[in-house]
Structure formats: structure tokens, C-alpha cells
Design a protein around this motif. Structure first.
Motif, mmCIF file in Angstrom:
data_model
loop_
_atom_site.group_PDB
_atom_site.id
_atom_site.type_symbol
_atom_site.label_atom_id
_atom_site.label_comp_id
_atom_site.label_asym_id
_atom_site.label_seq_id
_atom_site.Cartn_x
_atom_site.Cartn_y
_atom_site.Cartn_z
ATOM 1 N N ARG A 101 -9.806 -2.168 1.781
ATOM 2 C CA ARG A 101 -8.921 -3.338 1.893
ATOM 3 C C ARG A 101 -9.035 -3.887 3.304
ATOM 4 O O ARG A 101 -8.848 -3.150 4.280
ATOM 5 C CB ARG A 101 -7.446 -2.947 1.673
ATOM 6 C CG ARG A 101 -6.992 -2.812 0.239
ATOM 7 C CD ARG A 101 -6.838 -4.144 -0.493
ATOM 8 N NE ARG A 101 -5.865 -5.074 0.092
ATOM 9 C CZ ARG A 101 -4.574 -5.079 -0.174
ATOM 10 N NH1 ARG A 101 -4.059 -4.172 -0.985
ATOM 11 N NH2 ARG A 101 -3.762 -5.982 0.364
ATOM 12 N N LEU A 105 -6.724 -9.620 6.439
ATOM 13 C CA LEU A 105 -6.306 -10.622 5.464
ATOM 14 C C LEU A 105 -4.787 -10.635 5.316
ATOM 15 O O LEU A 105 -4.168 -11.694 5.275
ATOM 16 C CB LEU A 105 -6.960 -10.347 4.106
ATOM 17 C CG LEU A 105 -8.464 -10.598 4.018
ATOM 18 C CD1 LEU A 105 -9.007 -10.071 2.692
ATOM 19 C CD2 LEU A 105 -8.783 -12.079 4.166
ATOM 20 N N ALA A 106 -4.206 -9.453 5.236
ATOM 21 C CA ALA A 106 -2.754 -9.373 5.102
ATOM 22 C C ALA A 106 -2.063 -9.718 6.409
ATOM 23 O O ALA A 106 -1.011 -10.350 6.416
ATOM 24 C CB ALA A 106 -2.348 -7.971 4.644
ATOM 25 N N PRO A 120 -15.898 -8.503 -2.629
ATOM 26 C CA PRO A 120 -15.560 -7.163 -3.122
ATOM 27 C C PRO A 120 -16.785 -6.379 -3.577
ATOM 28 O O PRO A 120 -16.760 -5.155 -3.612
ATOM 29 C CB PRO A 120 -14.634 -7.454 -4.306
ATOM 30 C CG PRO A 120 -15.107 -8.785 -4.819
ATOM 31 C CD PRO A 120 -15.623 -9.549 -3.630
ATOM 32 N N ASN A 182 -11.489 -3.074 -2.683
ATOM 33 C CA ASN A 182 -10.211 -2.931 -3.391
ATOM 34 C C ASN A 182 -9.281 -4.120 -3.141
ATOM 35 O O ASN A 182 -8.079 -4.014 -3.345
ATOM 36 C CB ASN A 182 -9.514 -1.640 -2.951
ATOM 37 C CG ASN A 182 -10.360 -0.417 -3.259
ATOM 38 O OD1 ASN A 182 -11.005 -0.353 -4.306
ATOM 39 N ND2 ASN A 182 -10.390 0.541 -2.346
ATOM 40 N N GLY A 183 -9.862 -5.220 -2.704
ATOM 41 C CA GLY A 183 -9.034 -6.348 -2.262
ATOM 42 C C GLY A 183 -8.800 -7.427 -3.303
ATOM 43 O O GLY A 183 -8.269 -8.487 -2.981
ATOM 44 N N MET A 184 -9.243 -7.190 -4.537
ATOM 45 C CA MET A 184 -9.079 -8.207 -5.581
ATOM 46 C C MET A 184 -8.052 -7.732 -6.606
ATOM 47 O O MET A 184 -7.915 -6.533 -6.866
ATOM 48 C CB MET A 184 -10.404 -8.453 -6.312
ATOM 49 C CG MET A 184 -11.485 -9.057 -5.448
ATOM 50 S SD MET A 184 -11.244 -10.830 -5.190
ATOM 51 C CE MET A 184 -12.128 -11.047 -3.640
#
Lengths: 354, 445
Positions: A101, A105-106, A120, A182-184
Motif C-alpha cells: 500500500r 496516497l493516503a 497494482p 494492495n491499493g485497489m
């Protein structure tokens, strides 16, 4: 022989009420079987599970050499990109490679969302480079070259070491190190097919945002949160010239009077029109380089030279390479002589815009 | 009908009143430069009343017969392919400055501010290309179907166009339409806020017919990949359920003629209700498969970032949305008094059920009239009567589709999705009207 089908045939038989004997040859004479070579020539997709991946290999070093020749002018030496294209590399960390992750982005801690922050699946990168790159000559890279370019990108992003050899086997290991693997999520209502519960994707179309129909006294106050600042009034040109001359409304006059007069008095600059309509500006910016040099750069180099106009006419008409870089400009045979002369005159005038 | 005394003064005189008769004739005979200078002169001519030369005898536009009533006009076929009037050049596709730097991979927006009804003229259909466009020789274009099928097949255009076609009206909207507005107001007019939206009658053959011909394995093959013939060879995954509905077309026709090159000539996919990127242009191949493809445009672009940094993948559907096109941002009302508020509504889930309009920023709403036809997954035109009394106002429209889904406000949308999603912004649009009649783009709470 090509076999024809079933459901459509039945539907058509029912509609027509005819008593044609059951046959797959209903649409007789339409379509033919593709040859194996034809399918191989076009079926170039590579899925995330590596179905369709061709055999091949490439090293980081080989990729770096290719990158400098064919990729860097748009994407930058280190994938940071020039000001035109969105960066490919950056914003990912060793921790992201572990977690799958991308934390930035977060946290919004990186100014852009680079390709490597989002991608991804490594197969997606392979597929896209192979089908669409380089920008001006897509599908020109061999499979080994695609592996090599991808190896270089992965090395820039810290996903593989300098001595890495990427091939159809090692690329599977790389997938386990993709920083945003694991970001989707597919848990949303915007997939128009079967839901995940039915073996498809998403929640079956259930909306995530809900409003209700209220007709009266729906709120007490109205507060303006955002509007165009005054200095942006002319940002999209003269809106008066973007609306009809008749009807219930007119466009607002968003250029100041001096700008308007200048726009009204100057004749249309034919050369600029040719540059836009003729496709020149796909590769040449007004000021800056895109694939080839910016028009202003060309003007700086040539405007003082004798025979500059004839020289540029020849270069554009016959194509050119090696003057501003190794990427060739194809011969521009579509331009009429008059258009070409106007274009060159406009370039040598410094490529002024209206 | 009589003109009442005390008729409110015009805020902006109509442009024909800026022109002398001589200039009008010059314009009519094809000289356009007069119009530009007339506009420049008009810049200061506000509140000039009826600025024309109306006399006691009446309107010179009536009293002095114009050239077109007193001379011979032009012959047939003077323009073999007809073009709009020379006075309509303002309605054109435009790029948004600063949005993209590379015109080969950019957007040109449809001028919704000046269009009527629901059909977008083909020459004004919005453009979005990923690696430039070509004018493809249709005699050399092929469609291949492969993957989980009994027979990998190839079709020429001749063959496809022999099949029984259907013609259907559908909207196409880019997933990034209104994307510049997620965080704050960024662009001035409806052309730039909503102009990645068009609606046409498309003619083609249902993809299901072709898949049937090839003996597709509909049990295992629950996805298709559509691929273009351009340099980018754009690819997108589409669910087989949509194909089986019969709605997905392999289309060559657009508004009665062939597709325009910018819109995929000679062949494109039509995927009603789904964002434009899936309507693959210059369609060269359909593959049937048992997994989605995770292509670049469903992994790196066209993924919607949520506040927790997760990206939503395979977001495809265009949810219910509407916008007022007249009056809209960047325009100015000519007069107080009666105005028709007009706009467009659409939903990727089906028909539009109702549209309500507010002129007070959403405190109170009134139902708009839906104009026929109201078709599934097509633009629907709505109209609403309004008398503007010269006071500030904020205009909004709110659409409801046949599933009961109600178009949300910005607050509701951002609460769930944040403001960095780029894609699928279907919020209620607000247009502020000043006392001077100037309309501008605002976000409100």
C-alpha cells in the motif's frame, strides 16, 4: 469452415416466423476464421495473472540505454518526467514494497500521483509499454526491449536491484513487490456487471452516495464556498466569442478592451492554424519541447539565419532526424505548399498566438 | 401582443444593433471581421437601451429591406457538405487551457451552452484521444473476435454492414467529466464543467450477434476486452452481462452518417450507460475471457481515489446527473422578465424520472418539464419557466432516475469520496446570477 450461431438465429427465426432449417449458417457469407498468425499479430494483451505474457528477458542496463534513446525525452532520465507528462516514478518507499500500500496516497505527502504509486499489477505496465510506447512509434519495441525498459523502471522505483534480469519467470516475483499491489478496491457500485457475490466485481450497483427529494424549506442558508477568482476571468478566453449572437443570453466579455481590439484587428494567423490543424502540436509545444523542440526554440535557432525558411520547409516536407534528438519527425506530406510556407513564416516569427 | 411601457431596459443590446446597415450587408456577404470589431465596440455599450437606430417609423430591420430579400441567393450544392451558418462559429469544440499539455492526448469539450434538444451535432461531439486520431481507410479495417470462442473470426466492414443493424440514441460521458471541479470551482462555463458529454443516434449490430456467430463460451467468458486500432490500442474490460442485454453495439453509424474520424471511424463500441473510455474507438478486436484485464486505463487511469488512499478499480457506470445549460456560467441575461431555464439530465442506470430546479440555491425546488423523448441511457432535455426580477439568484437542477437514485450535492459526494477522485463527479451544479445578469460557476453549501 466457420460455424455460425445459435441465440441470434433462434431469435431471428422466431421474429420472421420462417421455417428455415436449424443451421449455424444463418448469416451466410459473413466473416471467416482468423488464421493463427493473424491472432498472434493482434492478440497482444497481457493480463494481471500473466496470461498472454510473451517469453523474453531484459536487464536494467539494457533498459537504461533504451530509456535514454526512446523514453527520456518525455519521461525524464529518472522517470520524473518533464513538465508535460505525469511522472512515472517517485512517491513509493521500501515500506510500501513490504506492505503493498503506498502510504503517500493516503497521507497526500507526495505532490503527484505517479504511475508507480498507483499501478497494482506489473503485467499492466508490460502490456501498456508493449502496445502503446514509444509515443510516436508504438509497438516498435521487441519483447526483450519491453522487458528491459520495464526492468529499468522497476529499478528506478527501488523494486529490483541494478543487476536484475527481468524475464517471464522473474516478473512473477516482482508482482509480490509492487508498492501498490494492495491499493485497489472493487467494493463499489459502479461496475455494471455481476457482483462479487455472484462471481463478478463490486457490490451489484448499490450507490454509495444518497440524496433525497426535498421540495420546500430544504435549508436555512446558502453559503458560497468557491467561485472563480477575478484574476481568472479571462482564463478561458473571451466568453462572448463562445456564445451565440442571438437568443436569451450572450457570453460575457472577459477580455479587457485592449485585448479585444488586438484580437479583432489582427488577421487570423494562418500558420498557427496550420500548426494546430496539421497535427504539428502533438509533438511540438509553443514554447517547450514535447517530443520535438518547441516552436519558440526553433525560432531562436534559425530566425537569424539566411535561407532559414527554405531549410525548414525542406526539413518539414522531407522529414528530419538528428538535429534536435534521435526521434525522427516523419515527412509532412499532407501540407499544401502555401500552408507550409505560412507555417514556417509563423515559426520564424516566434510562433505568436492570438 | 403589445410592448408594455416601462419594459425593463436591456442590459446588453443584441449584437445586430451594434452594426450599421452597411456592416450588416458586409457580414451577410461573408465578411466576418466586422463582427469582431462590433463586439469590441460593444464592450462599453452596456445599458444603452435599444441601441439600434429605431425611429418613429419603426425598425430599420423591417423598413429597409435587407440584401437577402432583394438579391439572388447562392445556388444548390454551393457547399457540397453543408456547414453551419457563418454566424454560428462561436459554438465550437474547445480545449481547456492548462488541462493537458499534449494535444494528441487531450480533450476538446462540446459547447453545451448553445445546443438544443438532446442530439449533439457530430461535428461538436466531444473528443478524447489517448494517442492522437487517424482517418482510417475503412477498406483496410478489420474486426477480430478471439479468446473463449469456438472460432476465432475476422470481419471486414463490408461484412459487418451486411448484418441487420439497429439504431439507438445514447449519451456518452467521459468518466472524468466535471473532474476539474472536485475540490473547488476551476472553470467558468458549462462547456468546460460538463462538455465531455454528447448524445447521438448510433447505428450498428449488437455485439452479442457477433459473439453468437463465433460460438462464444458465455458460461466461462464473463468478460470481454475491447481494443482499438490506434497507436495506443486502447483496451477496456466490459462485463458480459451488458453484452447479453443486447445494448452493447459494434457501431459504424452516428446521426445518420458514418462515425466521424475523431469518434472512431469506421467502427466503435457503444456501451450505453458506461463511461466513454469503454466505448473503444477504431475498434479492431474483441476478446472473450474469464478474468478482467486490469489494463492501463483501469489500473493507473480511470481509477477513483478515495480518502483512505485506496483506488476504486473498474468503476464504469455513469450515475444520474443533470446540469442547466441556459442560463449557465459565463453568460449574461439580456433582460429581466421571462426566462426559460433549460438543461440536460441523464443516467447510466436507465431513464430519467424527474428533474427539479431551484433558483434560490436549493432552499426550494420546483419540478421541471421533461421533453420527449425520454429514453433510457440518453440525454433528456428539461425546461422550467422562470421570471427573473433582477435580483441575485443561484440556479440548480437535481435529477432522479428510474431506480429512484437522486443526484447528490457536493457535500454529500465529498463526504463519502473526498475530493481527489478525479472521476465520476455527478454533483448538483450551481450557477450564480448577479444583479447585472452575469452568470458564474459557484460551489455552495
Amino acid at each position: 469452415m466457420f460455424t455460425y450461431a445459435r441465440v441470434a438465429l433462434l431469435a431471428l427465426l422466431l421474429l420472421s416466423g420462417s421455417a428455415v432449417a436449424s443451421s449455424f449458417d444463418y448469416y451466410v457469407g459473413i466473416g471467416r476464421e482468423a488464421t493463427p498468425d493473424e491472432v498472434t499479430a493482434w492478440d497482444i494483451d497481457v493480463r494481471p495473472d500473466f496470461v498472454g505474457l510473451p517469453r523474453g528477458r531484459g536487464t536494467v542496463d539494457e533498459g537504461e540505454e533504451l530509456w535514454e534513446q526512446q523514453c527520456a525525452f518525455c519521461h525524464g532520465t529518472f522517470g520524473e518526467s518533464n513538465e508535460v507528462f505525469t511522472p512515472l516514478i517517485g512517491g513509493t518507499t521500501a515500506e510500501d514494497i513490504q506492505s503493498g500500500r503506498v502510504r503517500a496516497l493516503a497521507e497526500r505527502s507526495f505532490p503527484q500521483r505517479t504511475t508507480m504509486m498507483k499501478a497494482p499489477t506489473v503485467a499492466t505496465l508490460f502490456d501498456y509499454i508493449r502496445r502503446a510506447m514509444p509515443w510516436t512509434s508504438p509497438k516498435s519495441l521487441s519483447d526483450d526491449e519491453v522487458y528491459a525498459v520495464l526492468a529499468y523502471m522497476l529499478n528506478l522505483a527501488g523494486i529490483v536491484p541494478m543487476d536484475y534480469v527481468l524475464d517471464e519467470e522473474t516478473i512473477r516475483e516482482v508482482q509480490q513487490r509492487m508498492p501498490n499491489r494492495n491499493g485497489m478496491t472493487t467494493d463499489h457500485g459502479l461496475w455494471p456487471g455481476a457482483s462479487a457475490a455472484e462471481g463478478g466485481i463490486g457490490n451489484g450497483g448499490v450507490p454509495d452516495v444518497k440524496n433525497v427529494v426535498c421540495m420546500e424549506h430544504c435549508k436555512e442558508n446558502v453559503e458560497v464556498l468557491s467561485e472563480m477568482p477575478d484574476h481568472a476571468r479571462g482564463s478561458h478566453g473571451d466568453l462572448a466569442a463562445q456564445n451565440r449572437l442571438i437568443g436569451p443570453v450572450r457570453g460575457q466579455q472577459t477580455l479587457d478592451p485592449a485585448q479585444r481590439e488586438a484580437a479583432a484587428e489582427n488577421p487570423v494567423i494562418e500558420g498557427e492554424q496550420t500548426a494546430r490543424a496539421g497535427g504539428c502540436m502533438i509533438c511540438h509545444g509553443l514554447e517547450e519541447r514535447i517530443v520535438g523542440p518547441g516552436f519558440a526554440e526553433i525560432a531562436v535557432r534559425y530566425s537569424e539565419k539566411e535561407d532559414a525558411a527554405d531549410y525548414l520547409v525542406g526539413r518539414i516536407r522531407q522529414g528530419s532526424t538528428g538535429v534536435w534528438g534521435s526521434t525522427p519527425m516523419p515527412p509532412q506530406t499532407q501540407l499544401k505548399d502555401e500552408e507550409l510556407a505560412q507555417l514556417v513564416h509563423w515559426i520564424l516569427s516566434g510562433a505568436p498566438t492570438q | 401582443m403589445s410592448v408594455p411601457s416601462g419594459w425593463p431596459g436591456r442590459i446588453r443590446p443584441a449584437p445586430e444593433h451594434f452594426l450599421s446597415q452597411e456592416e450588416v450587408r458586409a457580414v451577410a456577404s461573408g465578411r466576418r471581421d466586422f463582427l469582431r470589431s462590433a463586439f469590441a465596440l460593444a464592450a462599453g455599450a452596456t445599458l444603452a437601451g435599444r441601441a439600434g437606430a429605431e425611429t418613429a417609423q419603426g425598425d430599420p430591420a423591417i423598413l429597409e429591406l435587407p440584401e437577402w430579400s432583394t438579391t439572388l441567393g447562392r445556388p444548390v450544392a454551393a457547399t457540397p457538405y453543408g456547414l453551419p451558418s457563418q454566424f454560428e462559429k462561436a459554438l465550437a469544440r474547445r480545449q481547456s487551457p492548462g488541462l493537458t499539455r499534449v494535444p494528441g492526448s487531450s480533450v476538446a469539450f462540446t459547447p453545451l451552452q448553445g445546443l438544443f434538444g438532446i442530439i449533439t451535432p457530430s461535428g461538436l461531439h466531444f473528443e478524447r484521444h489517448h494517442q492522437g486520431w487517424h482517418d482510417i481507410d475503412p477498406r483496410r479495417h478489420r474486426l477480430m473476435i478471439n479468446g473463449l470462442v469456438d472460432t476465432n473470426a475476422v470481419f471486414t466492414m463490408d461484412e459487418l454492414m451486411r448484418l441487420p443493424p439497429v439504431s439507438r440514441i445514447h449519451f456518452i460521458e467521459c468518466g472524468a467529466n466535471t473532474g476539474m471541479e472536485w475540490g473547488n470551482v476551476a472553470v467558468p462555463t458549462v462547456q468546460y464543467t460538463h462538455g465531455m458529454l454528447s448524445c447521438s443516434e448510433f447505428t450498428g449490430v449488437p455485439l452479442q450477434v457477433l459473439l453468437d456467430m463465433c460460438g462464444a463460451d458465455f458460461k466461462r467468458g464473463r468478460y470481454i476486452l475491447a481494443e482499438g486500432a490506434d497507436g495506443s490500442s486502447m483496451t477496456r474490460t466490459i462485463p458480459m452481462e451488458l453484452v447479453e442485454s443486447g445494448e452493447v453495439l459494434v457501431a459504424w453509424g452516428q446521426n445518420g452518417e458514418m462515425l466521424r474520424p475523431e469518434n472512431g471511424y469506421p467502427l466503435r463500441l457503444v456501451v450505453p450507460g458506461v463511461q466513454g473510455v469503454s466505448w473503444v474507438k477504431w475498434l479492431r478486436r474483441i476478446e472473450v475471457g474469464d478474468q478482467p484485464w486490469g489494463t492501463k486505463d483501469e489500473s493507473i487511469h480511470y481509477v477513483d481515489m478515495m480518502p483512505d488512499g485506496l483506488h476504486r478499480q473498474y468503476t464504469s457506470l455513469q450515475e444520474c446527473k443533470s446540469v442547466i445549460t441556459t442560463p449557465s456560467g459565463g453568460q449574461v441575461l439580456l433582460d429581466q422578465g421571462f426566462h426559460n431555464i433549460s438543461g440536460l439530465a441523464w443516467s447510466g442506470r436507465g431513464r430519467i424520472e424527474r428533474v427539479d430546479v431551484s433558483v434560490d440555491g436549493g432552499k426550494n425546488w420546483m419540478p421541471a418539464r421533461l421533453e420527449e423523448p425520454v429514453l433510457p441511457k440518453a440525454l433528456t432535455r428539461f425546461n422550467c419557466d422562470w421570471v427573473w426580477e433582477g435580483r441575485p439568484a443561484i440556479l440548480q437542477s437535481r435529477a432522479v432516475d428510474e431506480t429512484g437514485y437522486v443526484q447528490p450535492g457536493y457535500g454529500q459526494l465529498r463526504e463519502v469520496r473526498g475530493s481527489a477522485s478525479i472521476y465520476h463527479n455527478n454533483a448538483i451544479q450551481s450557477w450564480k446570477i448577479s444583479e447585472a445578469g452575469e452568470v458564474s460557476n459557484v460551489h455552495i453549501r
